[in-house]
Design a protein around this motif. Structure first.
Motif, PDB file in Angstrom:
ATOM      1  N   PRO A 113      88.358   6.613 -31.210  1.00  0.00           N
ATOM      2  CA  PRO A 113      86.919   6.631 -31.501  1.00  0.00           C
ATOM      3  C   PRO A 113      86.517   5.950 -32.798  1.00  0.00           C
ATOM      4  CG  PRO A 113      87.894   8.826 -31.763  1.00  0.00           C
ATOM      5  CD  PRO A 113      88.922   7.980 -31.112  1.00  0.00           C
ATOM      6  N   THR A 114      87.455   5.722 -33.714  1.00  0.00           N
ATOM      7  CA  THR A 114      87.101   5.057 -34.970  1.00  0.00           C
ATOM      8  C   THR A 114      87.180   3.536 -34.861  1.00  0.00           C
ATOM      9  OG1 THR A 114      89.367   5.133 -35.829  1.00  0.00           O
ATOM     10  CG2 THR A 114      87.934   7.024 -36.293  1.00  0.00           C
ATOM     11  N   ALA A 115      87.709   3.032 -33.763  1.00  0.00           N
ATOM     12  CA  ALA A 115      87.848   1.576 -33.595  1.00  0.00           C
ATOM     13  C   ALA A 115      86.561   0.996 -33.020  1.00  0.00           C
ATOM     14  CB  ALA A 115      89.025   1.257 -32.692  1.00  0.00           C
ATOM     15  N   PHE A 116      86.095  -0.099 -33.613  1.00  0.00           N
ATOM     16  CA  PHE A 116      84.856  -0.733 -33.189  1.00  0.00           C
ATOM     17  C   PHE A 116      85.075  -1.773 -32.087  1.00  0.00           C
ATOM     18  CE2 PHE A 116      83.502   0.519 -37.535  1.00  0.00           C
ATOM     19  CZ  PHE A 116      82.389   1.257 -37.173  1.00  0.00           C
ATOM     20  N   MET A 117      86.266  -2.378 -32.041  1.00  0.00           N
ATOM     21  CA  MET A 117      86.479  -3.507 -31.147  1.00  0.00           C
ATOM     22  C   MET A 117      87.930  -3.582 -30.713  1.00  0.00           C
ATOM     23  SD  MET A 117      85.907  -7.610 -31.868  1.00  0.00           S
ATOM     24  CE  MET A 117      84.160  -7.695 -31.539  1.00  0.00           C
ATOM     25  N   SER A 118      88.121  -4.218 -29.548  1.00  0.00           N
ATOM     26  CA  SER A 118      89.462  -4.519 -29.054  1.00  0.00           C
ATOM     27  C   SER A 118      89.554  -5.998 -28.720  1.00  0.00           C
ATOM     28  CB  SER A 118      89.759  -3.679 -27.810  1.00  0.00           C
ATOM     29  OG  SER A 118      90.915  -4.139 -27.151  1.00  0.00           O
ATOM     30  N   GLY A 161      87.101 -10.258 -26.574  1.00  0.00           N
ATOM     31  CA  GLY A 161      86.518  -9.154 -27.316  1.00  0.00           C
ATOM     32  C   GLY A 161      85.780  -8.136 -26.460  1.00  0.00           C
ATOM     33  N   LEU A 162      85.997  -6.854 -26.762  1.00  0.00           N
ATOM     34  CA  LEU A 162      85.227  -5.740 -26.222  1.00  0.00           C
ATOM     35  C   LEU A 162      84.775  -4.910 -27.411  1.00  0.00           C
ATOM     36  CD1 LEU A 162      84.291  -4.154 -23.652  1.00  0.00           C
ATOM     37  CD2 LEU A 162      86.374  -2.780 -23.922  1.00  0.00           C
ATOM     38  N   VAL A 163      83.470  -4.794 -27.618  1.00  0.00           N
ATOM     39  CA  VAL A 163      82.926  -4.191 -28.827  1.00  0.00           C
ATOM     40  C   VAL A 163      81.973  -3.059 -28.467  1.00  0.00           C
ATOM     41  CG1 VAL A 163      81.035  -5.877 -28.942  1.00  0.00           C
ATOM     42  CG2 VAL A 163      81.746  -4.686 -31.018  1.00  0.00           C
ATOM     43  N   ARG A 164      81.939  -2.041 -29.294  1.00  0.00           N
ATOM     44  CA  ARG A 164      81.022  -0.924 -29.060  1.00  0.00           C
ATOM     45  C   ARG A 164      79.573  -1.371 -29.284  1.00  0.00           C
ATOM     46  NH1 ARG A 164      83.839   3.881 -28.645  1.00  0.00           N
ATOM     47  NH2 ARG A 164      85.957   3.823 -29.516  1.00  0.00           N
ATOM     48  N   GLN A 165      78.695  -0.926 -28.427  1.00  0.00           N
ATOM     49  CA  GLN A 165      77.278  -1.254 -28.554  1.00  0.00           C
ATOM     50  C   GLN A 165      76.722  -0.811 -29.902  1.00  0.00           C
ATOM     51  OE1 GLN A 165      75.094  -2.806 -26.383  1.00  0.00           O
ATOM     52  NE2 GLN A 165      73.445  -2.579 -27.858  1.00  0.00           N
ATOM     53  N   ALA A 191      85.541  -6.490 -38.819  1.00  0.00           N
ATOM     54  CA  ALA A 191      86.670  -5.895 -39.531  1.00  0.00           C
ATOM     55  C   ALA A 191      86.239  -5.205 -40.813  1.00  0.00           C
ATOM     56  CB  ALA A 191      87.715  -6.967 -39.833  1.00  0.00           C
ATOM     57  N   GLN A 192      85.122  -5.630 -41.382  1.00  0.00           N
ATOM     58  CA  GLN A 192      84.616  -4.979 -42.591  1.00  0.00           C
ATOM     59  C   GLN A 192      84.010  -3.610 -42.289  1.00  0.00           C
ATOM     60  OE1 GLN A 192      81.857  -7.878 -44.157  1.00  0.00           O
ATOM     61  NE2 GLN A 192      83.438  -8.919 -45.342  1.00  0.00           N
ATOM     62  N   LEU A 193      83.651  -3.378 -41.028  1.00  0.00           N
ATOM     63  CA  LEU A 193      83.015  -2.121 -40.657  1.00  0.00           C
ATOM     64  C   LEU A 193      84.018  -1.019 -40.356  1.00  0.00           C
ATOM     65  CD1 LEU A 193      80.274  -3.533 -38.244  1.00  0.00           C
ATOM     66  CD2 LEU A 193      80.003  -2.889 -40.648  1.00  0.00           C
ATOM     67  N   GLY A 194      85.229  -1.389 -39.954  1.00  0.00           N
ATOM     68  CA  GLY A 194      86.220  -0.385 -39.594  1.00  0.00           C
ATOM     69  C   GLY A 194      87.361  -0.987 -38.802  1.00  0.00           C
ATOM     70  N   ASP A 195      88.004  -0.143 -38.009  1.00  0.00           N
ATOM     71  CA  ASP A 195      89.214  -0.549 -37.305  1.00  0.00           C
ATOM     72  C   ASP A 195      88.907  -1.402 -36.074  1.00  0.00           C
ATOM     73  OD1 ASP A 195      90.642   0.996 -39.097  1.00  0.00           O
ATOM     74  OD2 ASP A 195      90.568   2.773 -37.809  1.00  0.00           O
ATOM     75  N   PHE A 196      89.826  -2.296 -35.747  1.00  0.00           N
ATOM     76  CA  PHE A 196      89.836  -2.938 -34.439  1.00  0.00           C
ATOM     77  C   PHE A 196      91.264  -2.908 -33.926  1.00  0.00           C
ATOM     78  CE2 PHE A 196      90.805  -6.442 -37.272  1.00  0.00           C
ATOM     79  CZ  PHE A 196      91.725  -7.216 -36.574  1.00  0.00           C
ATOM     80  N   ILE A 197      91.413  -3.016 -32.618  1.00  0.00           N
ATOM     81  CA  ILE A 197      92.718  -2.854 -31.977  1.00  0.00           C
ATOM     82  C   ILE A 197      93.055  -4.106 -31.179  1.00  0.00           C
ATOM     83  CG2 ILE A 197      94.052  -1.545 -30.279  1.00  0.00           C
ATOM     84  CD1 ILE A 197      92.348   0.889 -30.984  1.00  0.00           C
ATOM     85  N   VAL A 198      94.267  -4.608 -31.364  1.00  0.00           N
ATOM     86  CA  VAL A 198      94.774  -5.719 -30.570  1.00  0.00           C
ATOM     87  C   VAL A 198      95.652  -5.153 -29.454  1.00  0.00           C
ATOM     88  CG1 VAL A 198      96.165  -7.815 -30.562  1.00  0.00           C
ATOM     89  CG2 VAL A 198      94.718  -7.286 -32.541  1.00  0.00           C
ATOM     90  N   VAL A 199      95.266  -5.425 -28.203  1.00  0.00           N
ATOM     91  CA  VAL A 199      96.084  -5.002 -27.069  1.00  0.00           C
ATOM     92  C   VAL A 199      97.215  -6.024 -26.902  1.00  0.00           C
ATOM     93  CG1 VAL A 199      96.111  -4.453 -24.610  1.00  0.00           C
ATOM     94  CG2 VAL A 199      94.039  -4.017 -25.964  1.00  0.00           C
ATOM     95  N   PRO A 200      98.461  -5.631 -27.060  1.00  0.00           N
ATOM     96  CA  PRO A 200      99.569  -6.598 -27.022  1.00  0.00           C
ATOM     97  C   PRO A 200      99.958  -6.988 -25.601  1.00  0.00           C
ATOM     98  CG  PRO A 200     100.432  -4.404 -27.384  1.00  0.00           C
ATOM     99  CD  PRO A 200      98.920  -4.257 -27.345  1.00  0.00           C
TER     100      PRO A 200
END
Length: 210
Positions: A113-118, A161-165, A191-200
């Motif tokens: 829930p803390t990640a903004f984008m994947s 990219g998949l980003v939260r609205q 990235a300045q707003l919080g976490d993002f996740i890279v799906v490997p």
């Protein structure tokens, strides 16, 4: 009517050769709770007509918007402003997703829930379809360091990219004044707003085309 979980934004300008492959990869997603917003940015070829025919024949929550030509960032932002999903996904009109692309990213983001984008790993293809390179993104801190030092390939937010609205609601849009690098600029600001996740996992195909 219930809002879709994901809004997919497809900027379109003179891609009659590839747009149907792109849309078919969306229709074939194993995750179905989406709307797809195709923004025709003043195409002068048959792109718009091919899209209209495709969506009449293909099940899905399709929307086609038209606007005066303003470039890909302008088209993406227009699509964002007309989206209603909890998440926004981007794909350029000559690129392709693997069938589990959305479901895999959503699975990860809903559990973080803390990640903004994947983002996802992706393959780069020549215009004729021959493979050039599979880009495997590193861990997030190393990836940011490479971007800032202009080394290696970027994360390709425009098609992976998949980003939260909620991020977009804070007025984070693509910079329409940039002629290139708008995806990198967008990603660095996320990235300045919080976490993002890279799906490997290799889930996106990026095509080099004019």
């Amino acid at each position: 009517m219930k809002s879709p979980m994901v809004s997919i934004v497809v900027p379109l300008y003179n891609k009659e050769k590839y747009i149907l492959q792109c849309l078919l990869s969306i229709a074939n997603q194993d995750f179905k709770d989406w709307e797809c917003i195709i923004v025709d940015d003043g195409s002068t070829d048959k792109s718009f007509f091919l899209v209209e025919k495709f969506i009449l024949q293909t099940p899905g929550n399709w929307k086609v918007l038209t606007k005066k030509n303003g470039g890909p960032s302008s088209a993406r932002n227009f699509g964002i402003r007309n989206s209603i999903g909890q998440f926004i996904a981007f794909i350029d009109s000559d690129d392709v997703w693997l069938p589990n692309k959305l479901s895999r990213q959503l699975e990860i983001l809903l559990n973080a829930p803390t990640a903004f984008m994947s983002l996802t790993d992706y393959a780069i293809l020549e215009e004729d379809g021959s493979k050039i390179k599979v880009v495997r993104n590193s861990k997030e801190p190393q990836l940011l360091s490479k971007w800032l030092n202009m080394r290696g390939f970027g994360g390709l937010v425009e098609s992976t990219g998949l980003v939260r609205q909620s991020v977009i609601e804070d007025s984070l849009f693509f910079d329409e004044n940039l002629g290139t690098g708008e995806g990198l600029d967008f990603m660095l600001r996320v990235a300045q707003l919080g976490d993002f996740i890279v799906v490997p996992e290799f889930l996106t195909i990026y095509r080099l085309s004019e």
